[in-house]
Enzyme design. Structure first.
Site, PDB file in Angstrom:
ATOM      1  N   SER A 107       0.877  -1.165  -0.021  1.00 50.04           N
ATOM      2  CA  SER A 107       0.079   0.064  -0.061  1.00 50.04           C
ATOM      3  C   SER A 107       0.848   1.281  -0.067  1.00 50.04           C
ATOM      4  O   SER A 107       1.629   1.491   0.753  1.00 50.04           O
ATOM      5  CB  SER A 107      -0.799   0.099   1.369  1.00 50.04           C
ATOM      6  OG  SER A 107      -1.851  -0.727   1.156  1.00 50.04           O
TER       7      SER A 107
ATOM      8  N   HIS B  52      -3.221   1.424  -4.310  1.00 44.54           N
ATOM      9  CA  HIS B  52      -2.644   0.392  -5.408  1.00 44.54           C
ATOM     10  C   HIS B  52      -2.949   0.619  -6.862  1.00 44.54           C
ATOM     11  O   HIS B  52      -4.080   0.885  -7.145  1.00 44.54           O
ATOM     12  CB  HIS B  52      -3.430  -0.860  -5.003  1.00 44.54           C
ATOM     13  CG  HIS B  52      -3.006  -1.341  -3.785  1.00 44.54           C
ATOM     14  ND1 HIS B  52      -1.762  -2.287  -3.497  1.00 44.54           N
ATOM     15  CD2 HIS B  52      -3.432  -1.188  -2.592  1.00 44.54           C
ATOM     16  CE1 HIS B  52      -1.487  -2.550  -2.342  1.00 44.54           C
ATOM     17  NE2 HIS B  52      -2.435  -1.911  -1.609  1.00 44.54           N
TER      18      HIS B  52
ATOM     19  N   HIS C  14      -6.015  -8.441  -2.318  1.00 49.08           N
ATOM     20  CA  HIS C  14      -6.131  -9.155  -0.975  1.00 49.08           C
ATOM     21  C   HIS C  14      -7.284  -9.943  -0.857  1.00 49.08           C
ATOM     22  O   HIS C  14      -8.192  -9.744  -1.517  1.00 49.08           O
ATOM     23  CB  HIS C  14      -6.191  -8.081   0.203  1.00 49.08           C
ATOM     24  CG  HIS C  14      -5.073  -6.827   0.018  1.00 49.08           C
ATOM     25  ND1 HIS C  14      -5.459  -5.760  -0.847  1.00 49.08           N
ATOM     26  CD2 HIS C  14      -4.008  -6.705   0.718  1.00 49.08           C
ATOM     27  CE1 HIS C  14      -4.434  -4.914  -0.657  1.00 49.08           C
ATOM     28  NE2 HIS C  14      -3.482  -5.562   0.240  1.00 49.08           N
TER      29      HIS C  14
ATOM     30  N   TYR D 269      -9.501 -10.012   1.403  1.00 52.73           N
ATOM     31  CA  TYR D 269     -10.657  -9.335   2.013  1.00 52.73           C
ATOM     32  C   TYR D 269     -11.254  -8.558   0.697  1.00 52.73           C
ATOM     33  O   TYR D 269     -12.390  -7.917   1.146  1.00 52.73           O
ATOM     34  CB  TYR D 269     -10.168  -8.096   3.124  1.00 52.73           C
ATOM     35  CG  TYR D 269      -9.269  -7.162   2.716  1.00 52.73           C
ATOM     36  CD1 TYR D 269      -9.645  -6.095   2.024  1.00 52.73           C
ATOM     37  CD2 TYR D 269      -7.764  -7.134   3.073  1.00 52.73           C
ATOM     38  CE1 TYR D 269      -8.768  -5.101   1.615  1.00 52.73           C
ATOM     39  CE2 TYR D 269      -6.958  -6.148   2.827  1.00 52.73           C
ATOM     40  CZ  TYR D 269      -7.604  -5.093   1.802  1.00 52.73           C
ATOM     41  OH  TYR D 269      -6.761  -4.052   1.554  1.00 52.73           O
ATOM     42  N   GLU D 270     -10.501  -8.321  -0.468  1.00 51.40           N
ATOM     43  CA  GLU D 270     -11.361  -7.554  -1.453  1.00 51.40           C
ATOM     44  C   GLU D 270     -12.338  -8.593  -1.951  1.00 51.40           C
ATOM     45  O   GLU D 270     -13.348  -8.128  -3.037  1.00 51.40           O
ATOM     46  CB  GLU D 270     -10.357  -7.132  -2.548  1.00 51.40           C
ATOM     47  CG  GLU D 270      -9.525  -5.974  -1.803  1.00 51.40           C
ATOM     48  CD  GLU D 270      -8.553  -5.775  -3.103  1.00 51.40           C
ATOM     49  OE1 GLU D 270      -8.860  -4.841  -3.833  1.00 51.40           O
ATOM     50  OE2 GLU D 270      -7.330  -6.088  -2.720  1.00 51.40           O
TER      51      GLU D 270
ATOM     52  N   ALA E  29       2.672  -2.419   4.008  1.00 49.82           N
ATOM     53  CA  ALA E  29       2.397  -1.696   5.033  1.00 49.82           C
ATOM     54  C   ALA E  29       1.886  -2.334   6.223  1.00 49.82           C
ATOM     55  O   ALA E  29       1.102  -3.312   5.925  1.00 49.82           O
ATOM     56  CB  ALA E  29       1.210  -0.618   4.447  1.00 49.82           C
TER      57      ALA E  29
ATOM     58  N   MET F 268      -2.466  -7.522   6.376  1.00 49.35           N
ATOM     59  CA  MET F 268      -3.713  -8.347   5.692  1.00 49.35           C
ATOM     60  C   MET F 268      -3.185  -8.942   4.499  1.00 49.35           C
ATOM     61  O   MET F 268      -3.701  -9.263   3.432  1.00 49.35           O
ATOM     62  CB  MET F 268      -4.941  -7.248   5.351  1.00 49.35           C
ATOM     63  CG  MET F 268      -5.239  -6.645   6.748  1.00 49.35           C
ATOM     64  SD  MET F 268      -6.536  -5.215   6.252  1.00 49.35           S
ATOM     65  CE  MET F 268      -6.380  -4.065   7.628  1.00 49.35           C
ATOM     66  N   SER F 269      -1.719  -8.838   4.215  1.00 48.72           N
ATOM     67  CA  SER F 269      -1.349  -9.390   2.988  1.00 48.72           C
ATOM     68  C   SER F 269      -0.028 -10.435   2.893  1.00 48.72           C
ATOM     69  O   SER F 269      -0.009 -11.063   3.986  1.00 48.72           O
ATOM     70  CB  SER F 269      -0.992  -8.003   2.110  1.00 48.72           C
ATOM     71  OG  SER F 269       0.262  -7.410   2.613  1.00 48.72           O
TER      72      SER F 269
ATOM     73  N   ASN G 248       1.700   2.533  10.765  1.00 48.31           N
ATOM     74  CA  ASN G 248       0.742   3.034  11.923  1.00 48.31           C
ATOM     75  C   ASN G 248       1.152   2.035  13.313  1.00 48.31           C
ATOM     76  O   ASN G 248       1.564   0.873  13.118  1.00 48.31           O
ATOM     77  CB  ASN G 248      -0.651   2.907  11.645  1.00 48.31           C
ATOM     78  CG  ASN G 248      -1.321   1.380  11.232  1.00 48.31           C
ATOM     79  OD1 ASN G 248      -0.912   0.903  10.336  1.00 48.31           O
ATOM     80  ND2 ASN G 248      -1.726   0.748  12.226  1.00 48.31           N
TER      81      ASN G 248
ATOM     82  N   HIS H 296      -6.592   4.614   6.670  1.00 43.45           N
ATOM     83  CA  HIS H 296      -5.766   4.363   5.692  1.00 43.45           C
ATOM     84  C   HIS H 296      -4.966   5.481   5.196  1.00 43.45           C
ATOM     85  O   HIS H 296      -3.867   5.274   4.742  1.00 43.45           O
ATOM     86  CB  HIS H 296      -6.696   3.914   4.414  1.00 43.45           C
ATOM     87  CG  HIS H 296      -6.254   3.234   3.351  1.00 43.45           C
ATOM     88  ND1 HIS H 296      -5.346   2.271   3.296  1.00 43.45           N
ATOM     89  CD2 HIS H 296      -6.254   3.651   1.842  1.00 43.45           C
ATOM     90  CE1 HIS H 296      -4.797   1.761   2.091  1.00 43.45           C
ATOM     91  NE2 HIS H 296      -5.407   2.603   1.375  1.00 43.45           N
TER      92      HIS H 296
HETATM   93  N1  ADE Z   1      -1.898  -2.464   7.241  1.00 46.92           N
HETATM   94  C1  ADE Z   1      -1.424  -0.993   7.807  1.00 46.92           C
HETATM   95  N2  ADE Z   1      -1.694  -1.260   9.004  1.00 46.92           N
HETATM   96  C2  ADE Z   1      -2.190  -2.183   9.499  1.00 46.92           C
HETATM   97  C3  ADE Z   1      -2.923  -2.701  10.453  1.00 46.92           C
HETATM   98  N3  ADE Z   1      -2.770  -1.997  11.616  1.00 46.92           N
HETATM   99  N4  ADE Z   1      -3.238  -4.078  10.707  1.00 46.92           N
HETATM  100  C4  ADE Z   1      -3.589  -4.515   9.625  1.00 46.92           C
HETATM  101  N5  ADE Z   1      -3.175  -4.114   8.228  1.00 46.92           N
HETATM  102  C5  ADE Z   1      -2.359  -2.911   8.341  1.00 46.92           C
END
Ligand code: ADE
Length: 284
Positions: free
Chosen positions: A35, A66, A88, A90-91, A118, A221-222, A245, A259
């Site tokens: 990302s 993306h 992903h 989740y999409e 990310a 998530m990837s 984050n 995001h």
């Molecule tokens: N991608 C970026 N930050 C994330 C988080 N905290 N949890 C899952 N995927 C993320």
């Protein structure tokens, strides 16, 4: 999104044939941009850009940050192909759609895959913008039959039961660490365990505490599905998380993962990651 396309040998071979008719570049290194990290493609010289939507049976991107391109070209003396935009689960993409680009890389000649993502920082020593070289993973979807390798094994690509103890190449991790030292960024580079969650929501404080207790350093998530597919077809893998984050462990915190923060932090560190990747590719 989810289609009936299978990532089997004949489908992927047909796509490889289409790509070969568009470019004579035979890539040996594949790169997946996480990302907000699509600008990594700036390091590709003499790029040939093929949009996902031009490629028959190739999935299309749905997430902001993306782009949807395969970028062929050179970095240093090596031919590369870069995925600007990934898929992903989740999409709503099927496991076949997630697998397809990696198997395509394999059939085009790729032997090494570099993955970026990310991620949320769980380890209290990590700061926003740190890079975490992935040395191992925990996959919640993978452990619970939402595994990208579920289904009839495609023996044209690999064996039924793959080991994951050596998923993240020790040589490439050492190479990245020494390059980080030479480039004076060792203080922001760590090695850690990536935990793969299904998403698409960011984790709750209780979930973050649990993930940390399980031994995870970063959460995302990837990556794991792509790594499993790559290892199944015997690609050497290097993967790195950018901490975009810091996971919130306190229920009373007023901060919230979002995001926009993920994308803005990614933008700040793209150049650092680009320089490490470039040097790794030169020395592989
Ligand atoms: N991608 C970026 N930050 C994330 C988080 N905290 N949890 C899952 N995927 C993320």
């Amino acid at each position: 999104m989810s289609s009936n396309v299978k990532a089997d040998y004949s489908t992927v071979s047909a796509i490889a044939k289409f790509i070969r008719a568009r470019t004579s570049i035979k890539p040996e290194v594949g790169i997946i941009c996480g990302s907000g990290l699509g600008k990594l493609a700036d390091s590709v010289k003499n790029p040939v850009v093929i949009k996902y939507e031009e490629i028959p049976n190739f999935p299309r991107v749905t997430v902001d940050g993306h782009q949807g391109n395969l970028v062929f070209g050179t970095i240093g003396t090596k031919n590369v192909v870069m995925m600007q935009g990934r898929f992903h689960m989740y999409e709503g993409y099927s496991r076949h759609e997630v697998a397809l680009p990696i198997r395509l890389m394999k059939l085009l000649g790729v032997t090494t895959l570099l993955v970026s993502n990310a991620a949320g920082g769980l380890n209290a020593n990590y700061k926003l913008g740190d890079l975490v070289i992935i040395k191992d993973h925990i996959s919640f979807p993978g452990l619970s039959l939402n595994n990208v390798l579920v289904g009839a094994n495609d023996a044209d690509f690999g064996v039924r039961f793959i080991a994951t103890s050596d998923a993240y190449s020790t040589d490439l991790r050492q190479l990245a660490l020494s390059i980080a030292k030479e480039q004076n960024v060792a203080d922001i580079v760590h090695q850690g365990v990536y935990v793969h969650v299904g998403g698409p929501n960011y984790e709750s404080p209780a979930e973050c505490k649990m993930l940390r207790m399980l031994g995870a350093d970063v959460v995302g998530m990837s990556t794991v599905p792509e790594v499993l597919i790559a290892r199944h077809c015997d690609l050497k893998v290097f993967a790195v998380s950018l901490v975009t984050n810091i996971s919130i462990l306190n229920e009373e915190s007023k901060e919230k993962a979002n995001h926009e923060e993920v994308l803005s932090t990614a933008a700040i560190r793209t150049i650092t990651l680009q320089k490490i990747f470039e040097e790794m590719i030169k020395r592989m």
